[in-house]
Design an enzyme around this catalytic site. Structure first.
Site, PDB file in Angstrom:
ATOM      1  N   HIS A 185       0.854  -1.189   0.000  1.00  0.00           N
ATOM      2  CA  HIS A 185       0.000   0.000   0.000  1.00  0.00           C
ATOM      3  C   HIS A 185       0.893   1.243   0.000  1.00  0.00           C
ATOM      4  O   HIS A 185       2.045   1.185   0.460  1.00  0.00           O
ATOM      5  CB  HIS A 185      -0.893  -0.042   1.245  1.00  0.00           C
ATOM      6  CG  HIS A 185      -1.844   1.095   1.379  1.00  0.00           C
ATOM      7  ND1 HIS A 185      -1.476   2.300   1.945  1.00  0.00           N
ATOM      8  CD2 HIS A 185      -3.142   1.219   1.035  1.00  0.00           C
ATOM      9  CE1 HIS A 185      -2.514   3.109   1.942  1.00  0.00           C
ATOM     10  NE2 HIS A 185      -3.542   2.486   1.396  1.00  0.00           N
ATOM     11  N   VAL A 187       1.454   3.728   1.880  1.00  0.00           N
ATOM     12  CA  VAL A 187       2.144   4.161   3.089  1.00  0.00           C
ATOM     13  C   VAL A 187       3.117   3.114   3.626  1.00  0.00           C
ATOM     14  O   VAL A 187       3.796   3.372   4.614  1.00  0.00           O
ATOM     15  CB  VAL A 187       1.139   4.535   4.207  1.00  0.00           C
ATOM     16  CG1 VAL A 187       0.238   5.664   3.764  1.00  0.00           C
ATOM     17  CG2 VAL A 187       0.323   3.319   4.654  1.00  0.00           C
ATOM     18  N   LYS A 188       3.196   1.956   2.989  1.00  0.00           N
ATOM     19  CA  LYS A 188       4.026   0.866   3.493  1.00  0.00           C
ATOM     20  C   LYS A 188       5.493   1.041   3.074  1.00  0.00           C
ATOM     21  O   LYS A 188       5.840   1.989   2.367  1.00  0.00           O
ATOM     22  CB  LYS A 188       3.458  -0.469   3.018  1.00  0.00           C
ATOM     23  CG  LYS A 188       2.059  -0.785   3.547  1.00  0.00           C
ATOM     24  CD  LYS A 188       1.996  -0.712   5.046  1.00  0.00           C
ATOM     25  CE  LYS A 188       0.780  -1.399   5.662  1.00  0.00           C
ATOM     26  NZ  LYS A 188      -0.520  -1.001   5.132  1.00  0.00           N
ATOM     27  N   PRO A 189       6.394   0.127   3.490  1.00  0.00           N
ATOM     28  CA  PRO A 189       7.831   0.333   3.234  1.00  0.00           C
ATOM     29  C   PRO A 189       8.178   0.580   1.768  1.00  0.00           C
ATOM     30  O   PRO A 189       9.052   1.394   1.463  1.00  0.00           O
ATOM     31  CB  PRO A 189       8.452  -0.969   3.752  1.00  0.00           C
ATOM     32  CG  PRO A 189       7.536  -1.384   4.868  1.00  0.00           C
ATOM     33  CD  PRO A 189       6.165  -1.028   4.396  1.00  0.00           C
TER      34      PRO A 189
END
Length: 386
Positions: A185, A187-189
């Site tokens: 997603h 906002v993920k790493p």
């Protein structure tokens, strides 16, 4: 005299894209493949190279990664899954979609991760899987959870939506459980816009996960039930779904993955600054990373000391342009789960944790000025309200 302009809104997380990422996507758009094609294999190979896992199965969301992991592990009707309520709902709901039951066990007060002692009390002969969550990017106590799973001959699975690039006792996330589910997603790493992947060293689990990803379809003649098919032949051997991640998004993933180490390093630098600069503030509890982990710092969760002060504190920070968030409302207290019979008080540590928690802005493209603004604003608001 004109008033000072309002500072821009600073979200708790956002994607970090550059021209290399855009060029990778454009190259696929100009090619022959948009959906499942060669970029999928390249992305899966890159995930294996990055993490050390032997198998990767790219899917179209972190939720799908959990679903294929549970199917690959054989979870079904009559089985139980033990996990933490301090997570996004998909960790539990994907088990319910397979007909299994969920047992929630409480969390550790320092990390917010599944407490091995609570998990040990929750397992039963029906437990087929123990699922740890690397909350906020901090790996769970995987050795202790392995002991719990082994006690009842259950699979140990990881919800690593927050923690790609983190390590536990020197081992990369992706190598700590029988299967690991990741999320891409924004906002993920790293991001593929939407997407996820299963990582595993178990070839049969990975094969079943890949089968479930594509309608339960089998194309490998070695696994056909019909032993004399034509070259056109395929078989539907399970009730799967279309969870495929298209080439155009996998191309973005390949490009993003080359930046993972730099992204995680920047997240760690921001978190280190927060830990140092926010330590003197009264009324706040900061995270306590353990010595045997290198967190991925997906989020920076702090807690107010008094739950009653969390809402005014949250609203005051929002009013000053900081996009703080709460991760998460405990799953067992969601109305659907209350209707299943779960009740307040089932997991008191998790309930207290989330009642006092909020997450600060933290993402790789934050500038030093952004970080300083967060610290200054927290100082001002905590002095007023805490």
């Amino acid at each position: 005299m004109a008033p000072e302009p309002e500072p821009p809104f600073l979200p708790y997380g956002r994607q970090s894209l550059d021209e290399d990422d855009i060029a990778a996507v454009v190259a696929v758009l100009r090619g022959d493949w948009l959906t499942t094609g060669p970029a999928v294999e390249r992305f899966e190979a890159a995930l294996c190279a990055q993490t050390g896992a032997q198998h990767a199965v790219a899917v179209n969301s972190g939720t799908a990664a959990l679903h294929v992991a549970y199917f690959g592990a054989g979870l079904g009707p009559g089985d139980e899954l033990v996990t933490s309520p301090l997570t996004f709902a998909a960790t539990a709901s994907m088990a319910l979609h397979l007909g299994a039951k969920v047992r929630f066990a409480d969390v550790e007060p320092d990390t917010g991760n599944l407490d091995p002692a609570a998990a040990a009390a929750a397992v039963s002969p029906a437990t087929r899987a123990v699922v740890g969550i690397d909350y906020a990017g901090h790996p769970a106590d995987w050795n202790a959870l392995r002991d719990v799973a082994n006690r009842v001959d259950a699979r140990l699975l990881a919800d690593a939506a927050h923690s790609l690039g983190a390590t536990y006792q020197g081992k990369q996330v992706g190598l700590l459980a029988d299967a690991t589910a990741t999320s891409f997603h924004p906002v993920k790493p790293i991001t593929t816009a939407e997407g996820g992947a299963l990582l595993s060293d178990d070839p049969e689990l990975a094969r079943r996960a890949a089968q479930f990803r594509s309608h339960g379809m089998v194309r490998d003649a070695e696994h056909f039930r019909d032993k004399d098919p034509g070259p056109w032949h395929y078989e539907i051997q399970a009730l799967g779904l279309n969870y495929r991640l298209p080439d155009v998004l996998c191309a973005l993933g390949v490009s993003q993955l080359t930046k993972l180490d730099a992204f995680v390093a920047r997240r760690r630098a921001i978190a280190a600054t927060y830990l140092t600069q926010l330590a003197p503030l009264e009324g706040l509890e900061l995270p306590h990373p353990r010595a045997d982990v290198e967190s991925g710092w997906h989020i920076f969760p702090l807690r107010v000391r008094e739950a009653a002060r969390r809402r005014p504190f949250f609203e005051a920070l929002r009013a000053r342009g900081l996009g703080v968030q709460v991760h998460y409302e405990p799953v067992h207290l969601q109305p659907y789960y209350l209707d299943l019979g779960f009740r307040p008080g089932d997991c008191p540590v998790a309930e207290d944790y989330t009642a006092r928690a909020l997450s600060l802005p933290l993402f790789p493209s934050m500038s030093d000025a952004d970080v300083a603004r967060v610290i200054e604003t927290l100082g001002e608001v905590s002095a007023e309200l805490l």
